[in-house]
Design an enzyme around this catalytic site. Structure first.
Site, mmCIF file in Angstrom:
data_model
loop_
_atom_site.group_PDB
_atom_site.id
_atom_site.type_symbol
_atom_site.label_atom_id
_atom_site.label_comp_id
_atom_site.label_asym_id
_atom_site.label_seq_id
_atom_site.Cartn_x
_atom_site.Cartn_y
_atom_site.Cartn_z
ATOM 1 N N LYS A 1 0.830 -1.216 0.000
ATOM 2 C CA LYS A 1 0.000 0.000 0.000
ATOM 3 C C LYS A 1 0.868 1.272 0.000
ATOM 4 C CE LYS A 1 -2.191 -1.977 3.418
ATOM 5 N NZ LYS A 1 -3.098 -2.431 4.457
ATOM 6 N N ASP B 1 -5.270 -7.130 9.604
ATOM 7 C CA ASP B 1 -6.639 -6.578 9.712
ATOM 8 C C ASP B 1 -7.726 -7.594 9.332
ATOM 9 O OD1 ASP B 1 -5.751 -6.454 7.091
ATOM 10 O OD2 ASP B 1 -6.412 -4.402 6.715
HETATM 11 C C1 GLC Z 1 -2.534 -5.395 1.952
HETATM 12 C C2 GLC Z 1 -1.728 -6.030 3.065
HETATM 13 C C3 GLC Z 1 -2.564 -7.043 3.804
HETATM 14 C C4 GLC Z 1 -3.833 -6.395 4.298
HETATM 15 C C5 GLC Z 1 -4.575 -5.767 3.125
HETATM 16 C C6 GLC Z 1 -5.834 -5.042 3.559
HETATM 17 O O1 GLC Z 1 -2.861 -6.378 1.029
HETATM 18 O O2 GLC Z 1 -0.580 -6.646 2.543
HETATM 19 O O3 GLC Z 1 -1.837 -7.586 4.888
HETATM 20 O O4 GLC Z 1 -4.633 -7.335 4.934
HETATM 21 O O5 GLC Z 1 -3.734 -4.838 2.478
HETATM 22 O O6 GLC Z 1 -5.541 -3.959 4.379
#
Ligand code: GLC
Length: 473
Positions: free
Chosen positions: A176, A212
């Site tokens: 991200k 998360d």
């Molecule tokens: C990205 C992260 C992952 C998380 C997702 C949603 O894919 O790598 O760990 O769960 O974003 O936030």
């Protein structure tokens, strides 16, 4: 000729009808790589199954793009949770500190504060980031008069991790909008603890680190015991589910528990090239301009951080080819000029049979438009959303089939699911088609990543107590 506008159901496949049939044909042809054929869908299904198998295997013949990571959470809330907990939620541009009080398994009090994480903290040295987090916790504790006692804390760290235990999470890679040097390969809990202890005014024990999605599953189970699958459809995209330990070859002999939440990290699905057969030049352009190139292939196909950009790239092609807006590109060259929120707004116009929001979005990027342009703009928003929803529904169908539960509640959190008007209705329809006869419901687990972390800290405490009881017997 003015075209008649009619409301369209969010579950119908996007259709393009223009006043100029030749233009219609050319636009459809140009955009056809974005429409997944039955064969491609079948192949996505097969490839995902294979990547899951490899991700769970003890000695895979090649590396899977799916991490299939152990979360060390073998149990869900059971109604015995009591006491006060702190939770942290880091994954986006806002960091949250949360205080909750639990009484007989229910939340009886909760307080949340948001802290903006500036880009210099998201991209600067890792130690600075964790010190910033500790500063925020201290501010929260002081402001809320929570000092003078020890807190058990659950830490939602929404990035791919390799967990060694419930309170050890080694960062595999940033995703991200984060890229802090000095954290990949390190334990995020240790880095947080170091920053906390350096301050000397905080008495906190980090009990659990979790993704998360895991928090969302735990929160989902708090709301409905039948929850066994959770996902985040937001800035990023990922899912986790409850797996039988006997089916996880790579852990055989390492766990006494019968079930475990597995973090799939499906955002990275296809990073080894297995999904290239659906990749378009627009996907490549989005990836090239992203912070972390050549990673998180699946996520970049539709997650909130990227959908607006994908949309912009497609409009750029259409205008450059002279198929839209008189061949003028306006501000379409500017990375970030169209957000995912704008795509959602255009989609809601489509479903209401309106053009107002669509006009505003095009005006904002300085594009002149006639009615045909507006219809094309709506069609593009429709097909990229439809493609993303198809992909995530295919995977959901596979997991429902795999778990074979009588009923599975799917807990979902994230801005895409909450605000994009096509997601929920179309997912419901497509999942029923992809997993026929499976009983499921999609449930918004609001704030799963926050409150779920507090619940995880409570579960961690319970597991610890159980372990010490077993050891003393
Ligand atoms: C990205 C992260 C992952 C998380 C997702 C949603 O894919 O790598 O760990 O769960 O974003 O936030």
């Amino acid at each position: 000729m003015k075209l008649k506008m009619t409301a369209v159901s969010p579950t119908t496949r996007p259709k393009l009808t223009l006043s100029n049939p030749e233009l219609e044909r050319k636009v459809m042809e140009c955009l056809s790589p974005l429409v997944l054929t039955e064969d491609q869908q079948q192949k996505v299904r097969e490839v995902f199954l294979d990547e899951m198998r490899l991700g769970l295997a003890a000695n895979p013949e090649r590396t899977s793009s799916l991490l299939m990571e152990n979360t060390f959470i073998p149990e869900l809330p059971d109604g015995t949770e009591n006491g006060e907990y702190l939770a942290l939620d880091l994954g986006g541009t806002h960091f949250r500190v949360i205080y909750v009080r639990m009484k007989n398994g229910r939340f009886s009090e909760e307080v949340v504060d948001y802290f903006h994480v500036p880009s210099e903290k998201r991209l600067g040295p890792g130690q600075d980031l964790f010190e910033f987090l500790a500063d925020c916790i201290a501010e929260f504790v002081q402001k809320r008069n929570l000092g003078g006692r020890n807190f058990q804390l659950g830490f939602t760290f929404s990035f791919p991790m390799t967990q060694k235990s419930l309170d050890v999470g080694i960062l595999v890679s940033w995703t991200k909008s984060f890229n802090c040097p000095g954290v990949v390969g390190e334990d995020a809990v240790k880095m947080l603890n170091d920053a906390i202890h350096k301050r000397k005014d905080l008495d906190i024990t980090v009990k659990a680190i979790l993704n998360d999605t895991t928090g969302t599953l735990v929160m989902g189970a708090y709301m409905d015991k039948r929850c066994a699958l959770a996902m985040i459809l937001g800035t990023g995209c990922n899912g986790c589910y409850i797996e039988k330990v006997e089916r996880i070859e790579k852990w055989l002999g390492k766990h006494l528990e019968s079930e475990m939440i597995v973090d799939i990290e499906w955002g990275a699905f296809g990073d080894n090239g297995v999904l290239d057969f659906i990749k378009t030049d627009w996907d490549r352009a989005v990836d090239d301009q992203s912070l972390l190139v050549h990673s998180y292939t699946f996520e970049k196909y539709f997650a909130g951080k990227y959908l607006g950009d994908l949309y912009r790239e497609i409009l750029l092609t259409l205008t450059k080819k002279g198929l839209m807006c008189g061949g003028k590109i306006g501000n379409l060259h500017t990375h970030g000029a169209i957000t995912t929120t704008s795509v959602s707004r255009i989609e809601s116009d489509t479903f209401k049979g309106l053009l107002e929001e669509t006009k505003m979005v095009l005006n904002d990027v300085k594009l002149n438009h006639d009615d045909d342009d507006l219809h094309i703009a709506q069609y593009v928003a429709g097909i990229i959303s439809y493609r993303g929803i198809t992909l995530v529904s295919l995977i959901t169908g596979i997991l429902l089939e795999r778990m074979q539960r009588n009923h599975c509640t799917v807990a979902i959190d994230g801005s895409l699911f909450k605000h994009h008007p096509r997601f929920r209705p179309l997912m419901e329809k497509l999942i029923s088609e992809f997993a026929p006869g499976r009983s499921f419901d999609l449930r918004l687990a609001h704030d799963g990543s926050g409150k779920g972390a507090a619940l995880a800290a409570a579960i961690a405490e319970r597991l610890e107590q159980k372990r010490s009881l077993t050891n003393s017997n």
